[in-house]
Design a protein around this motif. Structure first.
Motif, PDB file in Angstrom:
ATOM      1  N   VAL A   1      17.002 -60.546  -8.899  1.00 59.38           N
ATOM      2  CA  VAL A   1      15.950 -61.297  -9.991  1.00 59.38           C
ATOM      3  C   VAL A   1      16.823 -62.200 -10.894  1.00 59.38           C
ATOM      4  O   VAL A   1      16.641 -63.206 -11.311  1.00 59.38           O
TER       5      VAL A   1
ATOM      6  N   THR B   1      17.122 -50.532 -11.884  1.00 63.03           N
ATOM      7  CA  THR B   1      16.339 -51.215 -10.903  1.00 63.03           C
ATOM      8  C   THR B   1      16.078 -50.422  -9.671  1.00 63.03           C
ATOM      9  O   THR B   1      15.072 -50.906  -8.855  1.00 63.03           O
TER      10      THR B   1
ATOM     11  N   SER C   1      10.406 -56.194 -11.411  1.00 61.48           N
ATOM     12  CA  SER C   1      10.787 -55.682 -10.152  1.00 61.48           C
ATOM     13  C   SER C   1      10.097 -54.717  -9.630  1.00 61.48           C
ATOM     14  O   SER C   1       9.994 -54.468  -8.465  1.00 61.48           O
TER      15      SER C   1
ATOM     16  N   ARG D   1      12.455 -50.517  -7.899  1.00 60.52           N
ATOM     17  CA  ARG D   1      12.443 -50.695  -6.479  1.00 60.52           C
ATOM     18  C   ARG D   1      11.620 -49.435  -5.772  1.00 60.52           C
ATOM     19  O   ARG D   1      10.775 -49.769  -4.975  1.00 60.52           O
TER      20      ARG D   1
ATOM     21  N   TYR E   1      12.411 -56.484  -6.089  1.00 55.33           N
ATOM     22  CA  TYR E   1      13.674 -57.308  -6.170  1.00 55.33           C
ATOM     23  C   TYR E   1      14.599 -56.366  -7.131  1.00 55.33           C
ATOM     24  O   TYR E   1      14.396 -55.725  -8.087  1.00 55.33           O
TER      25      TYR E   1
ATOM     26  N   TYR F   1      18.305 -55.915  -9.186  1.00 50.76           N
ATOM     27  CA  TYR F   1      18.793 -56.738 -10.340  1.00 50.76           C
ATOM     28  C   TYR F   1      19.302 -57.997 -10.051  1.00 50.76           C
ATOM     29  O   TYR F   1      19.163 -59.124 -10.603  1.00 50.76           O
TER      30      TYR F   1
END
Length: 416
Positions: free
Chosen positions: A270, A354, A260, A358, A265, A267
């Motif tokens: 992905v 996440t 990630s 990002r 991307y 969660y």
């Protein structure tokens, strides 16, 4: 919308209601497009004094001037109510509506026809589900409104005990709901404001669906607090990448997190990746080519070496083969729990999510390595460059801090 309707009013005597004194109550008959509604106007007259053809008292009747003037006023008032309804609602006017409006009971009349707030909210959810089915809306977005429905349901149960009429809602409903989320559910201000924004959207739908005059939540201001976006610097990212974990579950979660960091991307994106999403990009190298769930747009992302390495590592993983997935992604709950464990083992005093991955992609991986703002925007799938520019400010702030520290060191060295 105005409709071409036939409207008429007639005063008449229902002779079967004649009393012992011979008097009969006068009724007004409202007819709209051939459908009637009748109401007593609280006046009576002997049939000998009634002019059936004119629908008025005979001129010879001594009380005719006063009674006929009253009848003409009722006629005018009924006509006025019909015209108001015709100009203010986007549906055909009915005789019953005119009657209810004249009697001051139009709100009750509409309430009897109107669906409850949660009922119409359910209809809205059904419409969203249809959009998901045709891929006009991401599943994550639909899930947000499902969660919102449950929270609004809980609020109504506590505050009102039973479902409410949408027409009776005022600004204090959404104000109270926001307070309920902050105090009872212990939800942060910004998340509360996101729920409130979605609730305003739901209420707009209900306003249209139930033919209400306006959205009572429209003036509610969703004020977000400024938050500091957390991300990993280069040293922290490398510490996670190079850390050796004995347990396979931690290695897998670490790799998904790092993936990630190098793709941007989230969660859900992905977790949804499949081998078919890999393809050759315009430069001939391997790219991810798919719809990103958050925006619904087709977004092609070139794969950096670290991301390619992780994909290669799991191409023969039993889970990936069994479920046709690109990477072995745990449930969201387990994923976040394992990330906390990874942070502790790597000595990183930050809550890994996440979102952090990002943000790390935007700042440490892209912008700090001189990737342009426009390219970063495309890489992350932002629909508005202003969102990307927030990361640019973070990088510039860090650059300024680093240069200041460098200047201080240089000055210190020059004095030696």
């Amino acid at each position: 919308m105005k409709f071409n309707q036939k409207f008429s009013i007639l005063f008449w005597l229902p002779r079967h209601k004649q009393n012992k004194e011979g008097l009969i109550p006068i009724y007004a008959r409202i007819t709209v497009d051939g459908v009637r509604a009748e109401l007593a106007i609280k006046r009576s007259i002997h049939p000998d004094h009634w002019d059936t053809e004119r629908g008025l008292a005979k001129d010879s009747y001594y009380e005719a001037p006063v009674l006929n003037e009253f009848l003409l006023l009722v006629h005018a008032e009924l006509g006025k109510n019909y015209n108001i309804l015709l100009s203010t609602q986007d549906e055909r006017v009915t005789a019953e509506q005119v009657k209810a409006s004249y009697q001051g009971e139009y709100a009750k009349f509409k309430k009897g026809k109107r669906k409850s707030f949660l009922h119409v909210f359910k209809i809205y959810l059904d419409r969203l589900k249809e959009k998901v089915d045709v891929k006009d809306l991401g599943k994550g977005r639909y899930k947000r409104f499902e969660v919102l429905y449950n929270k609004v349901h809980a609020y109504i149960k506590v505050k009102y005990k039973k479902d409410v009429d949408p027409a009776e809602l005022r600004l204090n409903f959404i104000v109270g709901f926001a307070h309920f989320l902050r105090t009872v559910h212990k939800i942060s201000n910004n998340t509360t404001m996101k729920y409130a924004k979605d609730l305003k959207q739901v209420m707009t739908f209900i306003t249209i669906e139930e033919d209400l005059h306006h959205n009572p939540f429209q003036s509610f201001k969703c004020k977000l607090n400024k938050v500091k976006r957390k991300y990993l610097d280069q040293d922290e990212l490398e510490a996670i990448e190079k850390k050796h974990f004995e347990l396979a579950r931690l290695r897998e979660v670490r790799d998904v997190f790092v993936f990630s960091c190098y793709t941007g991307y989230a969660y859900s994106d992905v977790a949804a990746l499949q081998p078919k999403d890999l393809g050759k990009g315009i430069d001939g190298s391997l790219w991810l080519i798919r719809d990103r769930g958050k925006t619904g747009n087709v977004e092609n992302v070139p794969l950096l070496p670290k991301a390619l390495e992780i994909i290669e590592r799991y191409k023969d993983h039993p889970y990936c083969k069994a479920f046709n997935k690109l990477l072995p992604v745990n449930s969201n709950v387990k994923y976040n729990a394992y990330l906390k464990e990874i942070a502790d083992l790597c000595g990183i005093d930050k809550l890994l999510t996440t979102h952090v991955a990002r943000h790390t992609c935007a700042t440490t991986v892209l912008l700090s390595n001189d990737v342009s703002m426009e390219t970063t925007m495309e890489f992350l799938g932002h629909s508005d460059i202003r969102t990307t520019q927030i990361y640019g400010k973070i990088v510039q702030k860090k650059l300024g801090k680093d240069v200041k520290q460098l200047s201080e060191r240089l000055q210190a060295n020059s004095k030696v």
